[in-house]
Design an enzyme around this catalytic site. Sequence first.
Site, PDB file in Angstrom:
ATOM      1  N   LYS A   1       0.825  -1.206   0.000  1.00  0.00           N
ATOM      2  CA  LYS A   1       0.000   0.000   0.000  1.00  0.00           C
ATOM      3  C   LYS A   1       0.868   1.269   0.000  1.00  0.00           C
ATOM      4  O   LYS A   1       0.654   2.205  -0.764  1.00  0.00           O
ATOM      5  CB  LYS A   1      -0.908  -0.008   1.241  1.00  0.00           C
ATOM      6  CG  LYS A   1      -1.600   1.284   1.529  1.00  0.00           C
ATOM      7  CD  LYS A   1      -2.696   1.531   0.541  1.00  0.00           C
ATOM      8  CE  LYS A   1      -3.269   2.912   0.693  1.00  0.00           C
ATOM      9  NZ  LYS A   1      -4.470   3.121  -0.058  1.00  0.00           N
TER      10      LYS A   1
ATOM     11  N   CYS B   1      -4.363  10.569   1.094  1.00  0.00           N
ATOM     12  CA  CYS B   1      -3.598   9.342   0.854  1.00  0.00           C
ATOM     13  C   CYS B   1      -2.197   9.648   0.360  1.00  0.00           C
ATOM     14  O   CYS B   1      -1.218   9.427   1.060  1.00  0.00           O
ATOM     15  CB  CYS B   1      -4.323   8.489  -0.179  1.00  0.00           C
ATOM     16  SG  CYS B   1      -6.076   8.340   0.158  1.00  0.00           S
TER      17      CYS B   1
HETATM   18  N1  SAJ Z   1      -2.163  14.675  -8.927  1.00  0.00           N
HETATM   19  C1  SAJ Z   1      -1.286  15.486  -9.638  1.00  0.00           C
HETATM   20  N2  SAJ Z   1      -0.825  15.028 -10.840  1.00  0.00           N
HETATM   21  C2  SAJ Z   1      -1.217  13.830 -11.353  1.00  0.00           C
HETATM   22  C3  SAJ Z   1      -2.087  13.008 -10.600  1.00  0.00           C
HETATM   23  C4  SAJ Z   1      -2.551  13.469  -9.391  1.00  0.00           C
HETATM   24  O1  SAJ Z   1      -0.915  16.586  -9.210  1.00  0.00           O
HETATM   25  O2  SAJ Z   1      -0.773  13.505 -12.455  1.00  0.00           O
HETATM   26  C5  SAJ Z   1      -2.670  15.149  -7.627  1.00  0.00           C
HETATM   27  C6  SAJ Z   1      -4.193  15.241  -7.579  1.00  0.00           C
HETATM   28  O3  SAJ Z   1      -4.646  16.462  -8.114  1.00  0.00           O
HETATM   29  C7  SAJ Z   1      -4.428  15.116  -6.092  1.00  0.00           C
HETATM   30  C8  SAJ Z   1      -3.343  14.142  -5.642  1.00  0.00           C
HETATM   31  O4  SAJ Z   1      -2.376  14.167  -6.653  1.00  0.00           O
HETATM   32  O5  SAJ Z   1      -4.244  16.355  -5.432  1.00  0.00           O
HETATM   33  C9  SAJ Z   1      -3.817  12.725  -5.401  1.00  0.00           C
HETATM   34  O6  SAJ Z   1      -4.763  12.332  -6.379  1.00  0.00           O
HETATM   35  P1  SAJ Z   1      -4.780  10.868  -7.034  1.00  0.00           P
HETATM   36  O7  SAJ Z   1      -5.885  10.788  -8.001  1.00  0.00           O
HETATM   37  O8  SAJ Z   1      -3.430  10.534  -7.543  1.00  0.00           O
HETATM   38  O9  SAJ Z   1      -4.987   9.885  -5.793  1.00  0.00           O
HETATM   39  P2  SAJ Z   1      -6.078   9.764  -4.612  1.00  0.00           P
HETATM   40  O10 SAJ Z   1      -5.449  10.358  -3.387  1.00  0.00           O
HETATM   41  O11 SAJ Z   1      -7.400  10.257  -4.993  1.00  0.00           O
HETATM   42  O12 SAJ Z   1      -6.164   8.164  -4.474  1.00  0.00           O
HETATM   43  C10 SAJ Z   1      -4.965   7.426  -4.287  1.00  0.00           C
HETATM   44  C11 SAJ Z   1      -4.968   6.231  -5.243  1.00  0.00           C
HETATM   45  N3  SAJ Z   1      -3.654   5.635  -5.277  1.00  0.00           N
HETATM   46  C12 SAJ Z   1      -2.988   5.451  -6.437  1.00  0.00           C
HETATM   47  O13 SAJ Z   1      -3.431   5.784  -7.511  1.00  0.00           O
HETATM   48  C13 SAJ Z   1      -1.652   4.793  -6.330  1.00  0.00           C
HETATM   49  C14 SAJ Z   1      -5.993   5.206  -4.793  1.00  0.00           C
HETATM   50  O14 SAJ Z   1      -5.913   4.025  -5.586  1.00  0.00           O
HETATM   51  C15 SAJ Z   1      -5.785   4.862  -3.312  1.00  0.00           C
HETATM   52  O15 SAJ Z   1      -6.743   3.918  -2.861  1.00  0.00           O
HETATM   53  C16 SAJ Z   1      -5.938   6.137  -2.527  1.00  0.00           C
HETATM   54  O16 SAJ Z   1      -4.895   7.028  -2.940  1.00  0.00           O
HETATM   55  C17 SAJ Z   1      -5.815   5.800  -1.044  1.00  0.00           C
HETATM   56  O17 SAJ Z   1      -6.864   5.753  -0.365  1.00  0.00           O
HETATM   57  O18 SAJ Z   1      -4.711   5.507  -0.586  1.00  0.00           O
END
Ligand code: SAJ
Length: 434
Positions: free
Chosen positions: A215, A269
């Site tokens: 995780k 997360c």
């Molecule tokens: N973000 C960026 N650039 C990107 C992708 C995301 O700046 O290219 C930012 C987003 O805007 C946001 C943050 O990162 O602020 C996180 O967003 P996210 O969509 O990457 O992730 P979460 O926090 O919504 O969900 C993540 C997921 N983990 C992964 O993709 C590895 C999800 O599968 C997990 O279950 C979740 O964390 C968790 O609960 O841990």
Amino acid sequence: MNFQKICVLGLGYIGLPTASTFATHGLKVVGVDINPHVIETLRKGEIHIHEPGLRSVVGAALSSGNLSVSFQPEEAEAFLIAVPTPFYHDRHGEYEGRTYRLADMRAVSSAAEAILPHLRKGNLVILESTSPPRTTVDLVQPILERSGLKAGVDFYLCYSPERVLPGQILRELVENARVVGGITPESAEAGCALYATFVKGEIIATDATTAEMVKLMENTTRDVNIAIANEFARLAEKFGVDVWEAISLANRHPRINILNPGPGVGGHCISVDPWFLVETAPELTALIYHARLVNDGQPHFVVARVKQALGSLNGKKIAALGLAYKPDVDDLRESPAVEVVHLLQKEGAQVKAWEPFKPDANLEGIHMAPSLAAAVQDADALLLLVRHTEFTNLKPVEIASTSIARLAIDCVNGWDRDLWEPAGFQVFRLGVHP
Ligand code: SAJ
């Protein structure tokens, strides 16, 4: 193993969907939470969090009689812990000048303690909360063994991470692969049997500490990858390159997949989990630590960009578009967009924020506009902070007729310069030299 009744401790973003999904698949589920607001809301048949599809699943679970809610766990065959693991606000660790955050594991300890009086031979306990490595064996196991029962001998004990994406929780809960780490192979087998109730993705058995690492490695990898994208944006500005074009060209390479720069990393997360690794091994985590600093520094970088575009921030009126932590969700927790607004205000700007997914959000010190029109009307600049579909679909000509702003600052590559410039806007984009 056949399960008829389980207790789910913690009815938040993970616990509530999980409890409801077990209940709609025929198990008797007691959902436990210590927060009276959560219990009262659910007892009225309502929900306290927003997640697409959740209202109907919770409604079905409650009306079938399979889901009940309570302040206390009770005897059951399995206990699932899905409580928050936040940080201490007033305590930090330090290693060679690096200050790092410390996880507050009190909710996990309390949940394990609450299970103690009800733990019986043959029961299964699963920790789902994201936790530092070895939490299952070093923290949860000793608490549960105060019952006089031995983990792995008298009862089964597992760690199984949730990996669902906010906004798609209900689908991913069922479809994603599930990793189940047991403190013994028999524990893992029991955990796999429980999740087989509804999981359609592969269910993979491993040991508890591996499951914890899996995780943390997933979310840390994403954080580090976003940090490098943000650093590329800074470099592109320096060299007069459009980072978005450069990324899309680099991503044509068959083994490269650069993520998107933006105003920073938010949510509960990705911006949190890497610290669990730093905390437990600060001497081994220089890269992870510095990636966190880059992403946490990104709101400051955005503010410097806005200042550059406007000359100065003092007294300037800015319409901040989007406060959610990522596109098309209503979750404002740990949102970099919110931090950008606070920082702009600190420098004297007058900010009106518009968040279509939570127009009536009550955030200290932030002026929420009642509509998009009200936010943009008298603004000197429009600042796009979240790539909500509603914002990428905006028609610049229409905005030009409702707002005096002629400056559009885009932090998420959501606005097409070729459409906005002919409508009379000067466009600044993060990662692109003006
Ligand atoms: N973000 C960026 N650039 C990107 C992708 C995301 O700046 O290219 C930012 C987003 O805007 C946001 C943050 O990162 O602020 C996180 O967003 P996210 O969509 O990457 O992730 P979460 O926090 O919504 O969900 C993540 C997921 N983990 C992964 O993709 C590895 C999800 O599968 C997990 O279950 C979740 O964390 C968790 O609960 O841990």
